[in-house]
Design a protein around this motif. Structure first.
Motif, PDB file in Angstrom:
ATOM      1  N   ILE A   1       0.867  -1.171   0.000  1.00 38.34           N
ATOM      2  CA  ILE A   1       0.000   0.000   0.000  1.00 38.34           C
ATOM      3  C   ILE A   1       0.907   1.225   0.000  1.00 38.34           C
ATOM      4  N   GLY A   2       0.467   2.289  -0.648  1.00 41.99           N
ATOM      5  CA  GLY A   2       1.323   3.455  -0.801  1.00 41.99           C
ATOM      6  C   GLY A   2       1.015   4.565   0.181  1.00 41.99           C
ATOM      7  N   ALA A   3       2.072   5.199   0.686  1.00 43.19           N
ATOM      8  CA  ALA A   3       1.912   6.379   1.532  1.00 43.19           C
ATOM      9  C   ALA A   3       1.728   7.610   0.646  1.00 43.19           C
TER      10      ALA A   3
ATOM     11  N   ALA B   1      -5.813   4.457  -3.496  1.00 46.63           N
ATOM     12  CA  ALA B   1      -5.941   4.484  -4.955  1.00 46.63           C
ATOM     13  C   ALA B   1      -5.191   3.320  -5.606  1.00 46.63           C
ATOM     14  N   VAL B   2      -4.242   2.748  -4.879  1.00 43.78           N
ATOM     15  CA  VAL B   2      -3.535   1.530  -5.309  1.00 43.78           C
ATOM     16  C   VAL B   2      -3.459   0.589  -4.118  1.00 43.78           C
ATOM     17  N   LEU B   3      -3.954  -0.624  -4.307  1.00 46.01           N
ATOM     18  CA  LEU B   3      -3.892  -1.652  -3.269  1.00 46.01           C
ATOM     19  C   LEU B   3      -3.422  -2.947  -3.930  1.00 46.01           C
TER      20      LEU B   3
ATOM     21  N   THR C   1       6.914   4.462  -0.025  1.00 44.64           N
ATOM     22  CA  THR C   1       6.988   5.918   0.106  1.00 44.64           C
ATOM     23  C   THR C   1       6.158   6.589  -0.991  1.00 44.64           C
ATOM     24  N   PRO C   2       5.837   7.874  -0.822  1.00 43.02           N
ATOM     25  CA  PRO C   2       5.004   8.576  -1.820  1.00 43.02           C
ATOM     26  C   PRO C   2       5.547   8.508  -3.240  1.00 43.02           C
ATOM     27  N   SER C   3       6.853   8.386  -3.394  1.00 37.01           N
ATOM     28  CA  SER C   3       7.420   8.348  -4.741  1.00 37.01           C
ATOM     29  C   SER C   3       6.920   7.154  -5.550  1.00 37.01           C
ATOM     30  N   ALA C   4       6.427   6.109  -4.893  1.00 38.40           N
ATOM     31  CA  ALA C   4       5.968   4.912  -5.613  1.00 38.40           C
ATOM     32  C   ALA C   4       4.728   5.185  -6.450  1.00 38.40           C
TER      33      ALA C   4
END
Length: 398
Positions: free
Chosen positions: A249-251, A267-269, A321-324
């Motif tokens: 899961i993304g931050a 929004a992405v899982l 991390t958010p960059s993903a």
């Protein structure tokens, strides 16, 4: 003569006293009248506010991702009247009569082992609104995963019009299908099953926020728990293969000093089927549902649950991390759509694009904010579209 003057003077003073007396009486009368009006308004307003509050009560809370989960022993008691503004007809979009058996068969057959990666999206709007931006998202899936499979859970796209929209992909051999969902089947034997029954029978308040949006939040969790795979929002552009990502899961944001995550986004899982984090999220959704606070049942929900179970044995997942997936936030997304006007802006955009090429798996377009922006020729988005399309028709603001 002195008597005459004395009489005139006396008359003059008497006249002035009379005027003053009249002025004082008028002032007193006016003050009394104003006081009466103010008092009347206060009484009427108090009665009206009390009557209104007895009809509609909306609880507004400040949502903090770190709040502990609600005790599983607590029970919710609701007595509500479903409002016309958020009626329950939308439930038909998420499964109706004679849907269950067909959904199970189609979903099981489609999610086969020979799929490189199993992707899933939801679409709750009319099929005619599934536009070029959404098509670009689908294209990016197959650009990075030619042998991937994409299922779109949508009753509106599961139609002749939806078939025509997706036909260009089918003609090129890509595996994509729109299937009418069966939410009762997906929620069976979970806490969400009871929640759905309470919504359907009017025992649970759907709130003022779109019920369809909250059902979409729940359905992505339930589908992944039942089948596993990758959930994507329809405004997510896939930049590289997800093949090696598992239980992720993304931050969206980090704390500036510690660099620990502060908020996640749904929004992405990416999860295996039967993952306990998903089941915990479904339970939290059912127990703490609030239809009046945006994000409470979506990104804030996964943030609460992940924070509560992080590091607990059995809950194995990775927060990226958010960059993903969220390297560009909704405030800055416009810069990617425009051609840089200054050398300084050009350098910033180039740095951001290089960062995405190295570290990002996807780019969230934040369509709620960016849908009004046209992709200018020569902009960063123009290059992203060109590099990640398979049909490659020009994408505009539609």
């Amino acid at each position: 003569m002195d008597n005459v003057v004395a009489k005139k003077v006396t008359a003059m003073f008497n006249h002035r006293r009379l005027n003053r007396s009249r002025s004082s009486l008028f002032t007193a009368f006016a003050a009394s009248l104003i006081s009466l009006i103010v008092f009347t308004i206060f009484i009427v307003s108090h009665v009206l506010v009390r009557d209104i509050s007895e009809v509609v009560t909306i609880e507004i809370k400040t949502v903090v991702p770190y709040l502990p989960l609600r005790s599983e022993k607590e029970q919710s008691n609701y007595t509500i009247t479903v409002t016309e503004s958020n009626n329950l007809h939308v439930l038909d979009v998420f499964g109706g009569r004679d849907v269950s058996e067909k959904f199970q068969q189609r979903a099981t057959e489609f999610s086969r082992d020979d799929c490189e990666v199993n992707f899933m999206m939801t679409w709750i709007s009319p099929a005619v609104i599934f536009g070029k931006r959404e098509i670009l998202s689908v294209e990016s899936v197959f650009k990075s995963h030619p042998r991937g499979c994409l299922i779109i859970l949508s009753s509106t796209m599961d139609s002749p019009l939806g078939f025509r929209i997706l036909k260009p992909f089918l003609d090129r051999g890509y595996r994509v299908a729109a299937i009418t969902p069966d939410l009762p089947y997906l929620l069976k034997d979970t806490a969400g099953e009871t929640w759905l029954e309470e919504i359907q029978t009017g025992k649970r308040d759907p709130g003022k926020i779109s019920l369809a949006q909250n059902l979409s939040n729940l359905m992505r969790l339930a589908y992944l728990f039942k089948f596993g795979g990758v959930y994507l929002d329809t405004d997510m552009i896939v930049l590289k293969s997800f093949k090696h990502l598992r239980n992720v899961i993304g931050a969206q944001t980090l704390e500036p000093v510690s660099r620990n995550w502060t908020r996640l986004n749904n929004a992405v899982l990416i999860f295996d089927k039967n993952h306990p984090l998903l089941l915990k999220c479904i339970k939290e959704f059912a127990l703490t549902f609030n239809g009046n606070v945006w994000g409470h049942n979506g990104p804030y929900l996964v943030s609460r649950v992940a924070r509560a179970v992080e590091g607990t044995e059995g809950y194995n997942f990775t927060v990226m991390t958010p960059s993903a997936f969220y390297s560009v936030n909704w405030v800055e997304i416009e810069k990617l759509f425009k051609v840089p006007r200054t050398e300084k802006d050009l350098k910033r955009v180039r740095v951001k694009v290089l960062e995405m090429q190295r570290r990002s798996y996807g780019l969230h377009l934040w369509n709620k904010f960016s849908s009004k922006f046209e992709i200018e020729q020569g902009s960063a988005m123009d290059k992203i579209v060109t590099d990640h399309c398979v049909i490659c028709e020009k994408v505009t603001a539609s």
